[in-house]
Design a protein around this motif. Sequence first.
Motif, PDB file in Angstrom:
ATOM      1  N   ALA A  61       0.831  -1.198   0.000  1.00 11.73           N
ATOM      2  CA  ALA A  61       0.000   0.000   0.000  1.00 11.73           C
ATOM      3  C   ALA A  61       0.865   1.248   0.000  1.00 11.73           C
ATOM      4  CB  ALA A  61      -0.929  -0.008   1.212  1.00 11.73           C
ATOM      5  N   GLY A  85       2.148   1.845  -3.465  1.00  9.94           N
ATOM      6  CA  GLY A  85       1.134   2.463  -4.326  1.00  9.94           C
ATOM      7  C   GLY A  85       0.996   3.943  -4.045  1.00  9.94           C
ATOM      8  N   ALA A 132      -0.250   1.211 -10.954  1.00  9.62           N
ATOM      9  CA  ALA A 132      -1.073   0.631  -9.901  1.00  9.62           C
ATOM     10  C   ALA A 132      -2.536   0.836 -10.259  1.00  9.62           C
ATOM     11  CB  ALA A 132      -0.763   1.274  -8.546  1.00  9.62           C
ATOM     12  N   TYR A 191      -6.211   0.662  -8.236  1.00 13.56           N
ATOM     13  CA  TYR A 191      -7.030   0.450  -7.042  1.00 13.56           C
ATOM     14  C   TYR A 191      -8.426   0.039  -7.504  1.00 13.56           C
ATOM     15  CZ  TYR A 191     -10.010   1.365  -3.032  1.00 13.56           C
ATOM     16  OH  TYR A 191     -10.945   1.240  -2.035  1.00 13.56           O
ATOM     17  N   LYS A 192      -8.921  -1.095  -6.995  1.00 10.93           N
ATOM     18  CA  LYS A 192     -10.186  -1.657  -7.455  1.00 10.93           C
ATOM     19  C   LYS A 192     -11.135  -1.815  -6.263  1.00 10.93           C
ATOM     20  CE  LYS A 192      -7.812  -4.279 -11.066  1.00 10.93           C
ATOM     21  NZ  LYS A 192      -7.607  -5.604 -11.696  1.00 10.93           N
ATOM     22  N   ARG A 193     -12.390  -1.400  -6.474  1.00  6.37           N
ATOM     23  CA  ARG A 193     -13.406  -1.525  -5.423  1.00  6.37           C
ATOM     24  C   ARG A 193     -14.637  -2.204  -5.999  1.00  6.37           C
ATOM     25  NH1 ARG A 193     -17.762   1.572  -3.183  1.00  6.37           N
ATOM     26  NH2 ARG A 193     -17.499   3.148  -4.815  1.00  6.37           N
ATOM     27  N   ARG A 240     -12.063  -5.231  -2.068  1.00  7.05           N
ATOM     28  CA  ARG A 240     -11.253  -4.190  -2.689  1.00  7.05           C
ATOM     29  C   ARG A 240      -9.784  -4.577  -2.600  1.00  7.05           C
ATOM     30  NH1 ARG A 240     -13.443   0.657   0.501  1.00  7.05           N
ATOM     31  NH2 ARG A 240     -15.289  -0.675   0.318  1.00  7.05           N
ATOM     32  N   GLY A 241      -8.985  -4.033  -3.516  1.00  4.50           N
ATOM     33  CA  GLY A 241      -7.577  -4.376  -3.531  1.00  4.50           C
ATOM     34  C   GLY A 241      -6.832  -3.538  -4.547  1.00  4.50           C
ATOM     35  N   VAL A 242      -5.522  -3.729  -4.608  1.00  2.00           N
ATOM     36  CA  VAL A 242      -4.659  -2.972  -5.506  1.00  2.00           C
ATOM     37  C   VAL A 242      -3.798  -3.943  -6.304  1.00  2.00           C
ATOM     38  CG1 VAL A 242      -2.913  -1.163  -5.711  1.00  2.00           C
ATOM     39  CG2 VAL A 242      -4.567  -1.082  -3.833  1.00  2.00           C
ATOM     40  N   ASP A 243      -3.770  -3.751  -7.623  1.00  2.00           N
ATOM     41  CA  ASP A 243      -2.816  -4.435  -8.495  1.00  2.00           C
ATOM     42  C   ASP A 243      -1.638  -3.506  -8.744  1.00  2.00           C
ATOM     43  OD1 ASP A 243      -4.616  -6.494  -8.687  1.00  2.00           O
ATOM     44  OD2 ASP A 243      -4.983  -6.281 -10.838  1.00  2.00           O
ATOM     45  N   TYR A 244      -0.413  -4.073  -8.762  1.00  2.00           N
ATOM     46  CA  TYR A 244       0.790  -3.320  -9.092  1.00  2.00           C
ATOM     47  C   TYR A 244       1.443  -3.991 -10.296  1.00  2.00           C
ATOM     48  CZ  TYR A 244       0.084  -1.813  -4.263  1.00  2.00           C
ATOM     49  OH  TYR A 244      -0.466  -1.332  -3.100  1.00  2.00           O
ATOM     50  N   THR A 279      -0.757  -9.324  -7.962  1.00  2.00           N
ATOM     51  CA  THR A 279      -2.206  -9.226  -7.804  1.00  2.00           C
ATOM     52  C   THR A 279      -2.757 -10.304  -6.881  1.00  2.00           C
ATOM     53  OG1 THR A 279      -4.305  -9.151  -9.025  1.00  2.00           O
ATOM     54  CG2 THR A 279      -2.623 -10.666  -9.833  1.00  2.00           C
TER      55      THR A 279
END
Length: 301
Positions: free
Chosen positions: A8, A11, A148, A150-152, A176-180, A202
């Motif tokens: 986090a 990101g 990055a 950010y997905k919700r 929710r989460g974040v892909d890098y 991911t």
Amino acid sequence: MRQAERLAGLGGALLAGALLCADAAAQPAAPDLGKLLATGGVSQLEGAGGGGITPWALITGYGSRDSYGANAHYTAVRSQDYGLDAYGVAVGLADRVELSLARQQFRGSLAPLAQLRIQQDIVGVKLRLAGDAVYDQDRWLPQIAVGAMYKRNRGVGGLGALGVGNVRQLGAKDDRGVDYYVAATKILFEYSLLLNGTLRATKANQMGILGFGGDRGDNYQAMAEVSAAYLINRKLAAGVEYRRKPHNLGVDREKAYYDVFLAYFPNKHVSVTAAYAVLGDITVFNPQRQHGWYLSLQTGF
């Protein structure tokens, strides 16, 4: 927990760096459309500039390093049992920074999931670190960018009779989460060829449509994505893409995505991409390999 906090923080640092670069860029009075036709790519399913299913290191839009560009897109994907609509906007600043917003709407079309509805919002940032895919023709160094997403997930509709209203009730650990990711893109004008490789960290299930993590795993995994495109002429490109994905959910027999595509660029304001996509199994409730057509329209400058 410490790994999640470090990611986090990464990101946040990436977003801060991108915004600083954008703020440092000169503010031109108007977009200059200074980049070559097709060199901004098209809009990827998650909103980033690139191919159809994977982001590239290219910055979206046709603004040069002294300008900016922006676009809006709509994409439809249809398989035997499911449909996906994605739309959004993106802006490229000084050919260095890309910011994007996208929404995905996923739905079932056959029983027992005919009423299934899932929405997901995605905020993306991309920063070009090194290289220039267009002008570095005398060097083997590709254009390299980090990004990055950010997905919700906005919840599950249509399964109220089963008591399901959230992806966590399907086994996901989070909604929710974040892909890098890091992407490297090389354009070889001598061979009319574009090559791209992306490595993504991911936990997303089906890009996040079915949440993040699950009963089979809840750790970040490195997934490879590759693309190749041949420029048939100035306005037409054909190519293939492949994207690996994790398998975190017991109810989701997740497989890799791949497609073959044709992209048409009549001018710098419009592009149309058509593809045949193979999406693999999506849930155990409709246990068959999903495949079908993909159509995307992008407009901008």
